[in-house]
Scaffold this motif. Structure first.
Motif, mmCIF file in Angstrom:
data_model
loop_
_atom_site.group_PDB
_atom_site.id
_atom_site.type_symbol
_atom_site.label_atom_id
_atom_site.label_comp_id
_atom_site.label_asym_id
_atom_site.label_seq_id
_atom_site.Cartn_x
_atom_site.Cartn_y
_atom_site.Cartn_z
ATOM 1 N N GLY A 75 0.776 -1.019 0.050
ATOM 2 C CA GLY A 75 -0.032 -0.110 0.065
ATOM 3 C C GLY A 75 1.065 1.252 -0.098
ATOM 4 O O GLY A 75 0.264 2.176 0.285
ATOM 5 N N ALA A 76 2.062 1.106 -0.318
ATOM 6 C CA ALA A 76 2.919 2.320 -0.155
ATOM 7 C C ALA A 76 2.958 3.099 -1.555
ATOM 8 O O ALA A 76 3.179 4.159 -1.528
ATOM 9 C CB ALA A 76 4.378 1.888 0.089
ATOM 10 N N VAL A 77 2.623 2.578 -2.762
ATOM 11 C CA VAL A 77 2.443 2.968 -4.123
ATOM 12 C C VAL A 77 1.259 2.519 -4.898
ATOM 13 O O VAL A 77 0.777 1.280 -4.441
ATOM 14 C CB VAL A 77 3.767 2.314 -4.980
ATOM 15 N N LYS A 78 0.586 3.391 -5.458
ATOM 16 C CA LYS A 78 -0.623 2.975 -5.813
ATOM 17 C C LYS A 78 -0.615 2.386 -7.238
ATOM 18 O O LYS A 78 -1.325 1.129 -7.118
ATOM 19 C CB LYS A 78 -1.528 4.329 -6.463
ATOM 20 N N ASP A 79 0.111 2.429 -8.080
ATOM 21 C CA ASP A 79 0.584 1.642 -9.296
ATOM 22 C C ASP A 79 1.787 1.306 -9.492
ATOM 23 O O ASP A 79 2.560 2.033 -9.003
ATOM 24 C CB ASP A 79 0.097 2.708 -10.459
ATOM 25 N N ASN A 80 2.195 0.100 -9.778
ATOM 26 C CA ASN A 80 3.426 -0.522 -9.735
ATOM 27 C C ASN A 80 4.373 0.137 -10.698
ATOM 28 O O ASN A 80 5.761 -0.265 -10.825
ATOM 29 C CB ASN A 80 3.417 -1.897 -9.470
ATOM 30 N N LYS A 81 4.090 0.760 -11.640
ATOM 31 C CA LYS A 81 5.016 1.162 -12.653
ATOM 32 C C LYS A 81 5.398 2.658 -12.309
ATOM 33 O O LYS A 81 6.562 3.156 -11.838
ATOM 34 C CB LYS A 81 4.460 1.097 -14.152
ATOM 35 N N ASN A 82 4.445 3.624 -12.796
ATOM 36 C CA ASN A 82 4.884 4.927 -12.778
ATOM 37 C C ASN A 82 3.702 5.682 -11.620
ATOM 38 O O ASN A 82 3.674 6.789 -11.542
ATOM 39 C CB ASN A 82 4.644 5.752 -13.893
ATOM 40 N N GLY A 83 3.486 4.942 -10.691
ATOM 41 C CA GLY A 83 2.502 5.261 -9.776
ATOM 42 C C GLY A 83 3.167 6.343 -8.907
ATOM 43 O O GLY A 83 4.325 6.482 -8.267
ATOM 44 N N HIS A 84 2.055 6.856 -8.163
ATOM 45 C CA HIS A 84 2.090 7.980 -7.089
ATOM 46 C C HIS A 84 2.513 7.072 -5.767
ATOM 47 O O HIS A 84 1.852 6.109 -5.362
ATOM 48 C CB HIS A 84 1.029 8.945 -6.762
ATOM 49 N N ILE A 85 3.230 7.746 -4.967
ATOM 50 C CA ILE A 85 3.419 7.206 -3.437
ATOM 51 C C ILE A 85 2.202 7.562 -2.615
ATOM 52 O O ILE A 85 1.784 8.648 -2.761
ATOM 53 C CB ILE A 85 4.738 7.615 -3.013
ATOM 54 N N THR A 86 1.627 6.867 -1.740
ATOM 55 C CA THR A 86 0.517 7.079 -0.954
ATOM 56 C C THR A 86 0.889 7.794 0.068
ATOM 57 O O THR A 86 2.396 7.809 0.466
ATOM 58 C CB THR A 86 -0.345 5.660 -0.781
ATOM 59 N N SER A 87 -0.089 8.283 0.789
ATOM 60 C CA SER A 87 0.174 8.933 2.229
ATOM 61 C C SER A 87 0.986 7.983 3.263
ATOM 62 O O SER A 87 1.763 8.056 3.986
ATOM 63 C CB SER A 87 -0.847 9.525 2.950
ATOM 64 N N LEU A 88 0.640 6.642 3.125
ATOM 65 C CA LEU A 88 1.129 5.412 3.881
ATOM 66 C C LEU A 88 2.497 5.409 3.451
ATOM 67 O O LEU A 88 3.398 5.125 4.446
ATOM 68 C CB LEU A 88 0.334 4.279 3.801
ATOM 69 N N GLY A 89 2.819 5.404 2.227
ATOM 70 C CA GLY A 89 4.090 5.211 1.612
ATOM 71 C C GLY A 89 4.935 6.151 2.202
ATOM 72 O O GLY A 89 6.209 6.095 2.397
ATOM 73 N N HIS A 90 4.558 7.696 2.390
ATOM 74 C CA HIS A 90 5.220 8.660 2.889
ATOM 75 C C HIS A 90 5.670 8.140 4.302
ATOM 76 O O HIS A 90 6.658 8.659 4.625
ATOM 77 C CB HIS A 90 4.607 10.117 2.768
ATOM 78 N N ALA A 91 4.746 7.909 5.135
ATOM 79 C CA ALA A 91 5.083 7.648 6.559
ATOM 80 C C ALA A 91 6.106 6.444 6.684
ATOM 81 O O ALA A 91 6.748 6.621 7.287
ATOM 82 C CB ALA A 91 3.686 7.453 7.055
#
Length: 157
Positions: A75-91
């Protein structure tokens, strides 16, 4: 670190073995270690397409793909190629740990189990938490239970 001046070098193997069986240089660490946390840090820095990043020694694309799939599953990244980092990923990126462990720490307060998670992560994050017992000295057969020279008595008389 090695010798930088004149002197002698003693090896535990012959120079023939050294020249024939040892690599001249160790492989770069990025090729020998999991790169999940590296990819997560890159995503946190705003690098969207980590697959096209100009590494001095690029890791295999299968390793990068596996890291992106792991981060997506966590759950750290939305899409596994060029995806955005999630708020969980930032934490998760704020911790200098494997993303699996950092996710445990980030979500522990919600589950009200922070004490237990900290203990688990601390034990998992180090190489070996168990130390071998020191060898026990052999007992003498002629021990008569007498004075062994140690003052075990706490009396001051």
């Amino acid at each position: 670190a090695g010798r930088t001046g004149p002197g002698h070098c003693y090896r535990v193997y012959s120079s023939a073995v050294f020249n024939d069986q040892f690599d001249q240089f160790e492989p770069p660490e990025i090729l020998t270690t999991p790169i999940d946390s590296t990819v997560l840090s890159m995503k946190a820095m705003g690098i969207r397409n980590v697959l096209s990043f100009p590494f001095p020694t690029p890791p295999p694309t299968t390793t990068m793909d596996a890291a992106l799939e792991t981060l997506t599953a966590l759950g750290a990244v939305k899409d596994n190629k060029n995806g955005h980092i999630t708020s969980l990923g930032h934490a998760m990126a704020a911790f200098p740990l494997s993303p699996r462990f950092s996710r445990m720490l980030v979500l522990a307060p919600q589950r009200k189990c922070m004490r237990y998670v900290i203990t688990m992560v601390a034990s998992f994050a180090c190489e070996n938490i168990f130390l071998p017992e020191p060898p026990t000295p052999p007992k003498d057969d002629d021990d008569d239970g007498g004075d062994d020279g140690c003052d075990d008595d706490d009396d001051d008389d």
